[in-house]
Motif scaffolding. Structure first.
Motif, mmCIF file in Angstrom:
data_model
loop_
_atom_site.group_PDB
_atom_site.id
_atom_site.type_symbol
_atom_site.label_atom_id
_atom_site.label_comp_id
_atom_site.label_asym_id
_atom_site.label_seq_id
_atom_site.Cartn_x
_atom_site.Cartn_y
_atom_site.Cartn_z
ATOM 1 N N LYS A 102 1.035 -1.287 0.153
ATOM 2 C CA LYS A 102 0.025 -0.073 -0.086
ATOM 3 C C LYS A 102 0.952 1.143 -0.044
ATOM 4 C CE LYS A 102 -3.739 -2.274 2.590
ATOM 5 N NZ LYS A 102 -4.657 -2.240 3.823
ATOM 6 N N VAL A 103 0.414 2.135 -0.762
ATOM 7 C CA VAL A 103 1.105 3.441 -0.824
ATOM 8 C C VAL A 103 0.287 4.557 -0.515
ATOM 9 C CG1 VAL A 103 2.556 5.167 -2.322
ATOM 10 C CG2 VAL A 103 2.780 2.669 -2.888
ATOM 11 N N TYR A 104 0.470 5.239 0.372
ATOM 12 C CA TYR A 104 -0.369 6.379 0.779
ATOM 13 C C TYR A 104 -0.068 7.929 0.589
ATOM 14 C CZ TYR A 104 -2.279 2.927 4.048
ATOM 15 O OH TYR A 104 -2.736 1.747 4.743
ATOM 16 N N GLY A 105 -0.682 8.411 -0.369
ATOM 17 C CA GLY A 105 -0.386 9.781 -1.078
ATOM 18 C C GLY A 105 -0.786 10.157 -2.351
ATOM 19 N N PRO A 106 -1.029 11.624 -2.611
ATOM 20 C CA PRO A 106 -1.519 11.664 -3.928
ATOM 21 C C PRO A 106 -0.535 11.543 -5.020
ATOM 22 C CG PRO A 106 -0.948 13.669 -2.554
ATOM 23 C CD PRO A 106 -0.791 12.380 -1.747
ATOM 24 N N PRO A 107 -0.817 10.778 -6.169
ATOM 25 C CA PRO A 107 0.105 10.856 -7.167
ATOM 26 C C PRO A 107 0.997 12.131 -7.701
ATOM 27 C CG PRO A 107 -1.974 10.504 -8.163
ATOM 28 C CD PRO A 107 -2.211 10.555 -6.608
ATOM 29 N N MET A 108 0.265 13.192 -7.453
ATOM 30 C CA MET A 108 0.737 14.562 -7.889
ATOM 31 C C MET A 108 1.986 14.887 -7.336
ATOM 32 S SD MET A 108 -1.019 15.658 -10.294
ATOM 33 C CE MET A 108 -0.593 17.761 -10.501
ATOM 34 N N SER A 109 2.269 14.246 -6.075
ATOM 35 C CA SER A 109 3.405 14.422 -5.044
ATOM 36 C C SER A 109 4.473 14.042 -5.606
ATOM 37 C CB SER A 109 3.175 13.784 -3.510
ATOM 38 O OG SER A 109 4.318 13.404 -3.251
ATOM 39 N N THR A 110 5.681 14.690 -5.739
ATOM 40 C CA THR A 110 7.011 14.111 -6.348
ATOM 41 C C THR A 110 7.414 13.136 -5.714
ATOM 42 O OG1 THR A 110 8.250 15.778 -5.144
ATOM 43 C CG2 THR A 110 7.640 16.389 -7.439
ATOM 44 N N ALA A 111 7.270 12.995 -4.406
ATOM 45 C CA ALA A 111 8.044 11.715 -3.438
ATOM 46 C C ALA A 111 7.042 10.535 -3.691
ATOM 47 C CB ALA A 111 7.972 12.234 -1.910
ATOM 48 N N VAL A 112 5.765 10.789 -3.827
ATOM 49 C CA VAL A 112 4.867 9.626 -4.011
ATOM 50 C C VAL A 112 4.836 9.162 -5.503
ATOM 51 C CG1 VAL A 112 2.347 8.873 -4.499
ATOM 52 C CG2 VAL A 112 3.130 10.476 -2.632
#
Length: 221
Positions: free
Chosen positions: A5-15
């Protein structure tokens, strides 16, 4: 095998850095959006996964990892036999080369490029005033870094050698914004070797998929 599971918005550079790594390694994952505008990244349940209240957070069964580069290293080692097997090197020498360029990305490339991404791409969207001093200082620092990259990429196809690795992948998020969203793309495209490198790494299927996730097409009614 449970899906990570990955938590965070795909727009985030880190995500997006983590998503690119998972796609390169062909590891199934579930992306769980975190609405940062509503402060979901500061809620107690999320802070159990990411104590600093930032994205991404990452869960692999009972293991939690935070910080995008650490997550990429973990994924590459845990799933060494899946997908792109050379992403984090196949021997000690390759790993050392990858690590030094990952450090260059984190310590030299990321600070000025992240500042430019925020000032030029995100500040206008958030209706925040741009800081011209920060923009000028960051651009000057980034120019020096890219001059080093230009020389390196004259003698090497990719940063760590002749194969695409985490060292290259880690540069994708910030460069995507600077080349495609801001008016500073020339910093990359005007340099022959950097431009060749960027064209190659950004055309990888894994990164194209991430860009699609960042810019979903509206569903047909």
């Amino acid at each position: 095998m449970a899906t990570v599971k990955v938590y965070g918005p795909p727009m985030s550079t880190a995500v997006s850095r983590v998503l690119a790594c998972l796609l390169e390694k062909e590891v199934e994952f579930q992306l769980i959006n975190v609405d940062m505008s509503k402060g979901e990244h500061k809620k107690p349940d999320f802070l159990k996964l990411q104590p600093f209240g930032q994205v991404p957070a990452f869960q692999d069964e009972n293991t939690t990892v935070f910080e995008s580069r650490a997550i990429c290293r973990y994924v590459s080692d845990k799933y060494a036999d899946k997908g792109n097997k050379g992403l984090f090197g196949k021997n000690l020498l390759e790993r050392a080369s990858i690590e030094q360029w990952l450090e260059a990305e984190g310590q030299s490339f990321n600070p000025p490029s992240s500042a430019l991404v925020f000032q030029l791409a995100f500040a206008p969207r958030m209706k925040l005033k741009q800081d011209q001093g920060v923009i000028e200082q960051s651009e000057a620092k980034l120019v020096k870094v890219l001059d080093v990259y230009e020389k390196r990429l004259e003698e090497s196809r990719f940063l760590a050698g002749e194969e695409f690795t985490l060292a290259d992948l880690s540069h994708l998020p910030n460069t995507q914004y600077l080349v495609k969203v801001t008016d500073r793309g020339g910093l990359f495209t005007s340099r022959k070797n950097v431009n060749r490198w960027w064209e190659e790494i950004s055309s990888r299927p894994s990164w194209k998929k991430v860009v699609e996730m960042q810019n979903p097409k509206p569903s047909k009614v």
